[in-house]
Design a protein around this motif. Structure first.
Motif, PDB file in Angstrom:
ATOM      1  N   LEU A 174       0.865  -1.176   0.000  1.00 55.21           N
ATOM      2  CA  LEU A 174       0.000   0.000   0.000  1.00 55.21           C
ATOM      3  C   LEU A 174       0.901   1.226   0.000  1.00 55.21           C
ATOM      4  N   GLY A 175       1.327   1.638  -1.204  1.00 57.34           N
ATOM      5  CA  GLY A 175       2.298   2.709  -1.328  1.00 57.34           C
ATOM      6  C   GLY A 175       1.669   4.076  -1.456  1.00 57.34           C
ATOM      7  N   THR A 176       2.539   5.071  -1.587  1.00 56.43           N
ATOM      8  CA  THR A 176       2.080   6.454  -1.630  1.00 56.43           C
ATOM      9  C   THR A 176       2.604   7.185  -2.858  1.00 56.43           C
ATOM     10  N   ASP A 177       3.923   7.316  -2.956  1.00 52.67           N
ATOM     11  CA  ASP A 177       4.540   8.114  -4.014  1.00 52.67           C
ATOM     12  C   ASP A 177       5.265   7.188  -4.987  1.00 52.67           C
ATOM     13  N   GLU A 178       4.785   7.127  -6.217  1.00 51.87           N
ATOM     14  CA  GLU A 178       5.370   6.213  -7.205  1.00 51.87           C
ATOM     15  C   GLU A 178       6.807   6.585  -7.520  1.00 51.87           C
ATOM     16  N   PHE A 179       7.113   7.885  -7.566  1.00 51.61           N
ATOM     17  CA  PHE A 179       8.461   8.347  -7.850  1.00 51.61           C
ATOM     18  C   PHE A 179       9.449   7.747  -6.848  1.00 51.61           C
ATOM     19  N   GLN A 180       9.088   7.772  -5.581  1.00 56.62           N
ATOM     20  CA  GLN A 180       9.969   7.212  -4.554  1.00 56.62           C
ATOM     21  C   GLN A 180       9.980   5.687  -4.590  1.00 56.62           C
ATOM     22  N   ASP A 181       8.801   5.098  -4.662  1.00 57.83           N
ATOM     23  CA  ASP A 181       8.708   3.646  -4.522  1.00 57.83           C
ATOM     24  C   ASP A 181       9.371   2.898  -5.664  1.00 57.83           C
ATOM     25  N   ARG A 182       9.360   3.475  -6.868  1.00 55.68           N
ATOM     26  CA  ARG A 182       9.950   2.792  -8.023  1.00 55.68           C
ATOM     27  C   ARG A 182      11.393   3.207  -8.272  1.00 55.68           C
ATOM     28  N   SER A 183      12.006   3.880  -7.301  1.00 53.04           N
ATOM     29  CA  SER A 183      13.420   4.246  -7.441  1.00 53.04           C
ATOM     30  C   SER A 183      14.322   3.242  -6.733  1.00 53.04           C
ATOM     31  N   GLY A 184      13.820   2.037  -6.528  1.00 49.58           N
ATOM     32  CA  GLY A 184      14.631   0.981  -5.928  1.00 49.58           C
ATOM     33  C   GLY A 184      13.904   0.153  -4.898  1.00 49.58           C
TER      34      GLY A 184
END
Length: 325
Positions: A4-14
């Protein structure tokens, strides 16, 4: 695992890439298919919408024969109804874990119209484990009867890495929204004749695509970090770039957050500053002393690769969970 994520930019950076190497991961999307819980509507609309969507997604997956062993969220009571976490546990037998990168200022959170606080505190009775990036907050969770682990951010060496075939063409780079002390720092550096490439909301370069940030970092002589929270000048928290920057093989210059002293050898692996004048002085020094700057960059990279990867974080977490059965 359902995330259950929030910010795609952060979550998909590793983060998600590494998590997917340890689990079969499915992620939360909103009704329009967009990633995460960043719903701009007010809490009285957002909370029931996100809560209902979470249950609908899990029920849809269950109809396909997929149910979560673990529900991991990065969430708050201003986003979701805390009771739904216990519903998920009861209905599908999932272990409930919340990962929080900003407990230091969002543990309690603002008071909502329904009288409930909007931080992570209302989630605590529904959690099996809390992961926190603020070391003192482990005690805060434990005081509420919730097991907790210190779990600082990390980086992915397959994404953020040195690029020796690419020349370092930027004196200083910064990635983050433009406001407060961030703008003051960049303005001061530029006023001193230092070439600063700044990207994010409010900067002339706009927000960089996720896949463009590693090259920017690798081609920078110095990566500027800002460790403050919001508009405060002296209230710090760990940031993703505290790990992505050294992982990139460039010299990292950031606020003197005491948390960093337990993670890096400050002065040898990264450099910290205490105020704008100190930042300006150290940036000038590092740009004028290439050998020393690159030695710091190499040492920071070695520490990041050896101790601060998402794979190492998750290996420890899942090893613990396995050991506990």
């Amino acid at each position: 695992m359902f995330y259950l994520g929030t910010d795609e930019f952060q979550d998909r950076s590793g983060f998600l890439q590494a998590l997917s190497r340890y689990a079969d991961v499915r992620v939360f999307t909103r009704e329009d298919g967009a990633y995460g819980q960043n719903d701009p509507r007010p809490p009285e609309i957002r909370i029931p919408a996100i809560t209902a969507r979470l249950l609908a997604l899990l029920e849809s997956h269950a109809a396909e024969g997929w149910t979560p062993d673990v529900l991991m969220g990065q969430t708050w009571a201003s986003v979701i109804d805390p009771d739904v976490l216990s519903v998920v546990r009861q209905r599908w037998g999932a272990l409930i874990i919340n990962i929080s990168m900003d407990d230091r200022h969002q543990f309690v959170g603002p008071k909502l119209k329904n009288g409930q606080y909007g931080g992570v505190l209302p989630l605590v009775p529904h959690l099996d484990l809390a992961l926190t990036a603020a070391p003192e907050c482990v005690r805060w969770y434990e005081s509420q009867g919730c097991p907790a682990l210190y779990f600082p951010e990390a980086s992915d060496p397959e994404i953020f890495r040195p690029m020796p075939t690419q020349p370092k063409v930027h004196d200083v780079s910064f990635v983050g929204a433009r406001y407060g002390i961030r703008e003051k720092l960049v303005t001061a550096l530029r006023g001193a004749g230092i070439d600063v490439h700044a990207y994010g909301s409010g900067w002339e370069g706009g927000r960089l695509p996720v896949d463009a940030v590693p090259a920017l970092f690798a081609q920078s002589r110095i990566i500027l970090g800002v460790g403050t929270i919001g508009h405060c000048d002296d209230f710090y928290a760990l940031k993703l770039r505290d790990f992505d920057a050294p992982m990139s093989g460039s010299c990292y210059l950031t606020h003197d957050n005491t948390d960093l002293h337990g993670l890096f050898d400050v002065g040898r692996e990264i450099v910290t500053y205490r105020n704008i004048d100190d930042c300006l002085e150290k940036a000038k020094y590092l740009l004028a002393h290439e050998d020393e700057r690159e030695s710091i960059a190499r040492a920071g990279h070695a520490r990041a690769v050896g101790e601060h990867t998402w794979d190492l974080r998750f290996a420890g977490l899942f090893g613990l969970l396995k050991g506990l059965g």
